[in-house]
Scaffold this active site. Structure first.
Site, PDB file in Angstrom:
ATOM      1  N   GLY A 191       0.767  -1.350  -0.077  1.00 27.26           N
ATOM      2  CA  GLY A 191       0.068   0.076   0.145  1.00 27.26           C
ATOM      3  C   GLY A 191       0.755   1.248  -0.053  1.00 27.26           C
ATOM      4  O   GLY A 191       0.526   2.391   0.446  1.00 27.26           O
ATOM      5  N   HIS A 198       0.628   0.533 -13.144  1.00 24.67           N
ATOM      6  CA  HIS A 198       1.486  -0.628 -13.619  1.00 24.67           C
ATOM      7  C   HIS A 198       2.781  -0.283 -13.720  1.00 24.67           C
ATOM      8  O   HIS A 198       3.258   0.668 -14.243  1.00 24.67           O
ATOM      9  CB  HIS A 198       0.927  -1.199 -15.009  1.00 24.67           C
ATOM     10  CG  HIS A 198       1.603  -2.440 -15.476  1.00 24.67           C
ATOM     11  ND1 HIS A 198       1.270  -3.737 -14.846  1.00 24.67           N
ATOM     12  CD2 HIS A 198       2.644  -2.771 -16.187  1.00 24.67           C
ATOM     13  CE1 HIS A 198       1.831  -4.464 -15.433  1.00 24.67           C
ATOM     14  NE2 HIS A 198       3.026  -3.977 -16.315  1.00 24.67           N
TER      15      HIS A 198
HETATM   16  C1  GRF Z   1       2.974  -1.229  -7.666  1.00 23.78           C
HETATM   17  O1  GRF Z   1       4.271  -1.414  -8.065  1.00 23.78           O
HETATM   18  C2  GRF Z   1       1.831  -0.960  -8.739  1.00 23.78           C
HETATM   19  O2  GRF Z   1       2.779  -0.471  -9.956  1.00 23.78           O
HETATM   20  C3  GRF Z   1       1.442  -2.474  -9.014  1.00 23.78           C
HETATM   21  O3  GRF Z   1       1.617  -3.086  -7.763  1.00 23.78           O
HETATM   22  C4  GRF Z   1       2.330  -2.193  -6.995  1.00 23.78           C
HETATM   23  C5  GRF Z   1       1.789  -1.859  -5.513  1.00 23.78           C
HETATM   24  O4  GRF Z   1       2.700  -1.360  -4.662  1.00 23.78           O
HETATM   25  N1  GRF Z   1       0.351  -2.321  -9.573  1.00 23.78           N
HETATM   26  P1  GRF Z   1       2.151  -0.695  -3.350  1.00 23.78           P
HETATM   27  O5  GRF Z   1       1.242  -1.940  -2.723  1.00 23.78           O
HETATM   28  O6  GRF Z   1       1.408   0.392  -3.771  1.00 23.78           O
HETATM   29  O7  GRF Z   1       3.499  -0.445  -2.355  1.00 23.78           O
END
Ligand code: GRF
Length: 221
Positions: free
Chosen positions: A12, A109
């Site tokens: 998160g 992404h």
């Molecule tokens: C991020 O790298 C995002 O691009 C992908 O999932 C990851 C989530 O990271 N969709 P976080 O949970 O926000 O730290």
């Protein structure tokens, strides 16, 4: 004020950026709930700490993806959300769910889409010997990681990069571009025409080099 629901399965850190920007008045939305498919997701803790309703929808209680998504969509409708922000939500959404919220679901992404859809993007970029990598914000459509692009940002890949170093560099740019895209949505500036995202009626697919927001002082309020 745009009411946003954030869907997250894990750490998160993107959610945290959104919460922080909202709290500091730099992002004009209200995060009305965080929903997760993982009881232990740290994203739920972050929500609780920020006094945001944290909702766990347990996949084990549903016999199919469609049933799960019906519950998810009912919950989101109850919350009267205008925008669904996917921030590391590790479930593939059904077409029925996606069609219930046309051009109202955003995803981030960790690659320069359309390159490297799917998982393990950082390792794949390193293996390929690419000189650039980055992150993309896009609207969600039925096809995985293939919806119309709102914004992306490039970062360099250095020859001695480890996967962790590269991932951290990409995360930094995620924290920069996701709030920008969300604010554009909140300001009512985004539309989709013929598979292309328009901002204020003009194609908005903007590629940010690593200096652009700093130079233009995007957040300089
Ligand atoms: C991020 O790298 C995002 O691009 C992908 O999932 C990851 C989530 O990271 N969709 P976080 O949970 O926000 O730290």
């Amino acid at each position: 004020m745009t009411r946003a629901v954030v869907l997250a399965s894990g750490f998160g850190s993107n959610l945290q950026t959104i919460i922080d920007r909202t709290d500091s008045g730099k992002l004009s939305i209200e995060v009305v709930a965080v929903i997760s498919d993982q009881a232990q997701a740290f994203a739920l803790q972050r929500a609780k700490l920020a006094d945001i309703p944290a909702i766990f929808v347990d996949p084990k209680n549903f016999s199919s993806r469609i049933e799960y998504d019906v519950e998810l969509s009912d919950e989101i409708k109850r919350l009267k959300a205008d925008l669904i922000v996917l921030a590391g939500f590790m479930r593939i959404l059904s077409i029925q769910f996606i069609e219930s919220f046309p051009w109202r679901i955003m995803n981030i992404h960790p690659s320069l889409l359309p390159k490297y859809k799917g998982l393990n993007t950082h390792a794949r970029v390193l293996n390929a010997g690419d000189r650039y990598h980055g992150a993309t914000v896009h609207f969600v459509t039925e096809e995985l990681d293939a919806g119309p692009i709102i914004i992306h940002k490039k970062v360099p890949v250095y020859s001695n990069d480890t996967e962790i170093e590269l991932k951290n560099r990409v995360h930094e740019c995620e924290y920069e571009i996701y709030p920008i895209a969300i604010q554009w949505f909140a300001d009512g500036e985004l539309s989709v025409d013929n598979g292309q995202v328009l901002r204020r009626g003009k194609p908005c697919f903007a590629e940010l080099s690593h200096w652009w927001p700093v130079k233009l002082n995007f957040w300089g309020k």
